[in-house]
Design a protein around this motif. Sequence first.
Motif, PDB file in Angstrom:
ATOM      1  N   UNK A  96     -83.770  -9.769  13.008  1.00  0.00           N
ATOM      2  CA  UNK A  96     -83.834 -11.112  12.424  1.00  0.00           C
ATOM      3  C   UNK A  96     -82.612 -11.378  11.554  1.00  0.00           C
ATOM      4  N   UNK A  97     -81.773 -12.353  11.994  1.00  0.00           N
ATOM      5  CA  UNK A  97     -80.567 -12.735  11.230  1.00  0.00           C
ATOM      6  C   UNK A  97     -79.868 -11.474  10.702  1.00  0.00           C
ATOM      7  N   UNK A  98     -79.520 -10.575  11.609  1.00  0.00           N
ATOM      8  CA  UNK A  98     -79.178  -9.196  11.278  1.00  0.00           C
ATOM      9  C   UNK A  98     -78.157  -9.062  10.153  1.00  0.00           C
ATOM     10  N   UNK A  99     -76.954  -9.606  10.338  1.00  0.00           N
ATOM     11  CA  UNK A  99     -75.909  -9.411   9.339  1.00  0.00           C
ATOM     12  C   UNK A  99     -76.326  -9.989   7.989  1.00  0.00           C
ATOM     13  N   UNK A 100     -76.916 -11.191   8.028  1.00  0.00           N
ATOM     14  CA  UNK A 100     -77.346 -11.832   6.784  1.00  0.00           C
ATOM     15  C   UNK A 100     -78.457 -11.025   6.114  1.00  0.00           C
ATOM     16  N   UNK A 101     -79.374 -10.477   6.912  1.00  0.00           N
ATOM     17  CA  UNK A 101     -80.472  -9.687   6.352  1.00  0.00           C
ATOM     18  C   UNK A 101     -79.972  -8.402   5.700  1.00  0.00           C
ATOM     19  N   UNK A 102     -78.942  -7.793   6.298  1.00  0.00           N
ATOM     20  CA  UNK A 102     -78.351  -6.595   5.688  1.00  0.00           C
ATOM     21  C   UNK A 102     -77.753  -6.943   4.329  1.00  0.00           C
ATOM     22  N   UNK A 103     -77.051  -8.061   4.259  1.00  0.00           N
ATOM     23  CA  UNK A 103     -76.435  -8.461   2.985  1.00  0.00           C
ATOM     24  C   UNK A 103     -77.497  -8.800   1.937  1.00  0.00           C
ATOM     25  N   UNK A 104     -78.585  -9.437   2.357  1.00  0.00           N
ATOM     26  CA  UNK A 104     -79.670  -9.744   1.412  1.00  0.00           C
ATOM     27  C   UNK A 104     -80.328  -8.454   0.919  1.00  0.00           C
ATOM     28  N   UNK A 117     -79.699 -10.552  -5.054  1.00  0.00           N
ATOM     29  CA  UNK A 117     -79.463 -11.851  -5.693  1.00  0.00           C
ATOM     30  C   UNK A 117     -79.192 -12.955  -4.669  1.00  0.00           C
ATOM     31  N   UNK A 118     -78.906 -12.582  -3.430  1.00  0.00           N
ATOM     32  CA  UNK A 118     -78.653 -13.581  -2.381  1.00  0.00           C
ATOM     33  C   UNK A 118     -79.944 -14.139  -1.790  1.00  0.00           C
ATOM     34  N   UNK A 143     -73.511 -26.020  -0.871  1.00  0.00           N
ATOM     35  CA  UNK A 143     -73.963 -25.016  -1.844  1.00  0.00           C
ATOM     36  C   UNK A 143     -74.218 -23.650  -1.222  1.00  0.00           C
ATOM     37  N   UNK A 144     -74.009 -23.530   0.077  1.00  0.00           N
ATOM     38  CA  UNK A 144     -74.239 -22.251   0.745  1.00  0.00           C
ATOM     39  C   UNK A 144     -73.287 -21.179   0.204  1.00  0.00           C
ATOM     40  N   UNK A 145     -73.773 -19.952   0.211  1.00  0.00           N
ATOM     41  CA  UNK A 145     -72.944 -18.804  -0.164  1.00  0.00           C
ATOM     42  C   UNK A 145     -72.283 -18.264   1.102  1.00  0.00           C
ATOM     43  N   UNK A 146     -70.956 -18.184   1.080  1.00  0.00           N
ATOM     44  CA  UNK A 146     -70.207 -17.647   2.216  1.00  0.00           C
ATOM     45  C   UNK A 146     -69.796 -16.215   1.891  1.00  0.00           C
ATOM     46  N   UNK A 147     -70.062 -15.320   2.830  1.00  0.00           N
ATOM     47  CA  UNK A 147     -69.747 -13.907   2.604  1.00  0.00           C
ATOM     48  C   UNK A 147     -69.121 -13.322   3.866  1.00  0.00           C
TER      49      UNK A 147
END
Length: 381
Positions: free
Chosen positions: A22-30, A35-36, A83-87
């Motif tokens: 599920x939303x792999x890269x984003x989920x790893x960063x979260x 705080x994300x 307002x999205x956070x770009x990483x």
Amino acid sequence: MSELQFPLKKDTSRKIIHIDMDAFFASVEERDHPELVGHPLVIARHPSDTGGRGVVTTANYEARKYGIHSAMSAQKAFELCPEAIFKPGNHKKYSEISVQIREIFRRYTDIIEPVSIDEAYLDVTVNKIGSSSAIKIAKLIQRDIWLELRLTCSAGVSYNKFLAKLASDFQKPKGLTVILPEEAEDFLKALPIDKFHGIGKKTVPKMNDLGIFTGADLYEVDEMTLIRHFGKMGYSLYRKVRGVHDSPVSVTRDRKSVGRENTYGIPLTTENEVVAQLRTLAESVEHSLRRVQKHGKTIVLKVRYADYTTVTKRKTLPDYIKKKEELYYQAHLIWEEVGGLEHGIRLLGITLTNLDPLSYENIVLPLWGEQEKTNINQTDT
């Protein structure tokens, strides 16, 4: 005289699971940056840092509420949600986690077909825990991935790959959808036509022009009409909408090389054209390397001239490469050695061979002076 029709054979003997993170890269960063969580998160460099260039690798589900999706330009994502956070992504980290996920799969079966860094098919008809239930195995995999990696995935279970893929997409995130043989046709008939895996955006309007908006509409179209309008895809769709898809889960063989080449109807005649094409090819090879999680040491440049003379030259490097900038640089060096524009260029190709998994790195042993460092490369055993 009516066409001779043969009944389709539906093989329901296999038990296939499709796992999609599920939303792999984003989920790893979260996971790694709590705080994300709860904020729209886009995996891409901020467009203000790139002059508006760049594309979205993925986005978390908060960002998707704004219409942001993978392959969208980062600039468009910013316009949809300022307002999205770009990483920026960390592909080395994601690849390492992907390896851990596949190790979890191997507890249950060795018949695994990775589709990309974050999804795979598993054939669990015969499995390592002796279970007759593919649903149980799917739940165990979801549990293991969560307990050990703190990541979620969605699972689809059915008797073929096509249906398992549709099932894993049906309830995301954290979903588990099962399509039994007796339910397959009703499930497929209820689907909007754009949800059929393999039907792209360009094909949907052609389907609509034929009055095909759902699986039920597709079911009513005869085989020859589908073949006439869509060729091989029409042949396949006629069977898929009836729940017939016999492609086995294919255990991935070790890739020996990754390459891309382009043929030009109008030959290239300027240095600028060659440079632009080498950059495009390098980017395409980088994408393929990322998909198979490999890097390599031998780069091959292929040049075919308008008179059909072909020159191929390879160069083996001391260190692994995988980035488009590295691929382009090395290919351009070879081009400067062997290239010429007198006859025009009909084909260019870049291939990377001597591949190893990304986990195989160049290890530098600092046992001597700075000028005497020796690179020792791990090799596959």
